[in-house]
Write a protein that holds these residues in place. Structure first.
Motif, PDB file in Angstrom:
ATOM      1  N   ASP A  39       1.145  -1.167  -0.041  1.00  0.00           N
ATOM      2  CA  ASP A  39      -0.093   0.131   0.402  1.00  0.00           C
ATOM      3  C   ASP A  39       0.933   1.541  -0.136  1.00  0.00           C
ATOM      4  OD1 ASP A  39      -2.524  -1.988   0.062  1.00  0.00           O
ATOM      5  OD2 ASP A  39      -1.675  -1.932   2.233  1.00  0.00           O
ATOM      6  N   ASP A  43      -2.401   7.234  -3.712  1.00  0.00           N
ATOM      7  CA  ASP A  43      -3.359   7.106  -4.124  1.00  0.00           C
ATOM      8  C   ASP A  43      -3.719   7.824  -5.783  1.00  0.00           C
ATOM      9  OD1 ASP A  43      -4.536   5.732  -2.406  1.00  0.00           O
ATOM     10  OD2 ASP A  43      -5.630   6.523  -1.582  1.00  0.00           O
ATOM     11  N   THR A  44      -3.377   8.804  -5.950  1.00  0.00           N
ATOM     12  CA  THR A  44      -3.521   9.462  -7.415  1.00  0.00           C
ATOM     13  C   THR A  44      -2.594   9.244  -8.535  1.00  0.00           C
ATOM     14  OG1 THR A  44      -2.431  11.641  -6.321  1.00  0.00           O
ATOM     15  CG2 THR A  44      -4.346  12.300  -6.204  1.00  0.00           C
ATOM     16  N   GLN A  46      -1.457   6.248  -8.637  1.00  0.00           N
ATOM     17  CA  GLN A  46      -1.391   4.636  -8.367  1.00  0.00           C
ATOM     18  C   GLN A  46      -3.183   4.666  -9.527  1.00  0.00           C
ATOM     19  OE1 GLN A  46      -1.544   1.684  -5.241  1.00  0.00           O
ATOM     20  NE2 GLN A  46      -4.259   2.236  -5.443  1.00  0.00           N
ATOM     21  N   GLU A  47      -4.487   5.782  -8.901  1.00  0.00           N
ATOM     22  CA  GLU A  47      -4.828   5.795 -10.522  1.00  0.00           C
ATOM     23  C   GLU A  47      -5.379   6.262 -11.620  1.00  0.00           C
ATOM     24  OE1 GLU A  47      -8.414   4.397  -9.425  1.00  0.00           O
ATOM     25  OE2 GLU A  47      -6.912   3.778  -7.605  1.00  0.00           O
ATOM     26  N   GLY A 180       0.034  -0.998  -5.525  1.00  0.00           N
ATOM     27  CA  GLY A 180       0.201  -0.212  -4.718  1.00  0.00           C
ATOM     28  C   GLY A 180       2.153  -0.502  -3.761  1.00  0.00           C
TER      29      GLY A 180
END
Ligand code: OGA
Ligand code: MN
Length: 222
Positions: A39, A43-44, A46-47, A180
């Protein structure tokens, strides 16, 4: 009196997420020469990497070779993945390169590794594909110093295989290619392999390099 040297700053808990991650990677490298962080990808980032991968046509991937010879017959018995180099032409690729550059700066500051440049590619392993045990750099021959792998597979199940196996002094370290997860290790020190998986497996593999240019030989950017 000098404060004792701590591997992670005492106030690490208060640092931004990215800082804490970079500190953990540096600590692992300093102590063992490798680090695995689940993890870990922001996030951004990864997306945007996932979205980019989803809309990349297969034609952008090509069979990977080995070493500088690019002998594809031999390569087929060693590795079976298809790759696409990341050059920053897409916003997602550029975001990845920016993030890697920040990591490079941080590791140079903490570990004095002298990392100078970075190269990376997306890799697609179809069902059954593998990469046999290998090292990413041979001591004294190559300038790849640090390997970085990031995994981009949603909902990876334990039974689906595709583990990265890192051969360390303490034994085998198996890493599932879960979305992640990040792995870093010293390129010359750790043989590793990719086990066959039951489904499509996507990753980014990258290498930080040191500058070994001399009057006789100028390092290419890749
Ligand atoms: C490589 C490699 C590991 C992985 O490309 O050299 O070892 O898990 N990749 O994708
Ligand atoms: Mn490798």
């Amino acid at each position: 009196m000098n404060a004792p040297l701590a591997a992670v700053p005492a106030d690490a808990g208060a640092l931004p997420v990215e800082d804490r991650l970079f500190a953990a990677l540096a600590e692992g490298l300093r102590g063992r020469g490798h680090a695995v962080c689940p993890d870990a990808l922001p996030d951004t980032l990864q997306e945007s990497l996932l979205t980019h991968l989803r809309q990349m046509p297969d034609s952008q991937f090509h069979r990977a070779g080995i070493g500088r010879q690019q002998d594809f017959t031999l390569a087929g018995s060693v590795r079976r993945d298809a790759i696409c180099w990341i050059n920053g032409e897409s916003p997602a690729g550029q975001a990845w390169l920016n993030w890697s550059a920040a990591l490079q700066t941080r590791l140079n500051r903490e570990l004095l590794l002298g990392l100078f440049s970075f190269e990376s590619h997306f890799a697609h392993y179809g069902p059954g594909d593998f990469y046999r045990r290998h090292v990413d750099a041979f001591a004294g021959e190559a300038n790849r110093r640090l390997s970085l792998v990031a995994y981009l597979n949603r909902d990876w199940q334990p039974g689906e295989g595709g583990e990265l196996v890192l051969y360390t002094a303490e034994g085998e370290l198996r890493v599932s290619p879960r979305l992640g997860t990040l792995v870093v290790f010293l390129s010359e020190e750790f043989p590793h392999e990719v086990l066959p998986a039951a489904r499509d497996r996507y990753s980014i593999a990258g290498w930080f390099r040191v500058n070994t240019s001399s009057a006789q030989r100028i390092d290419p950017p890749r």
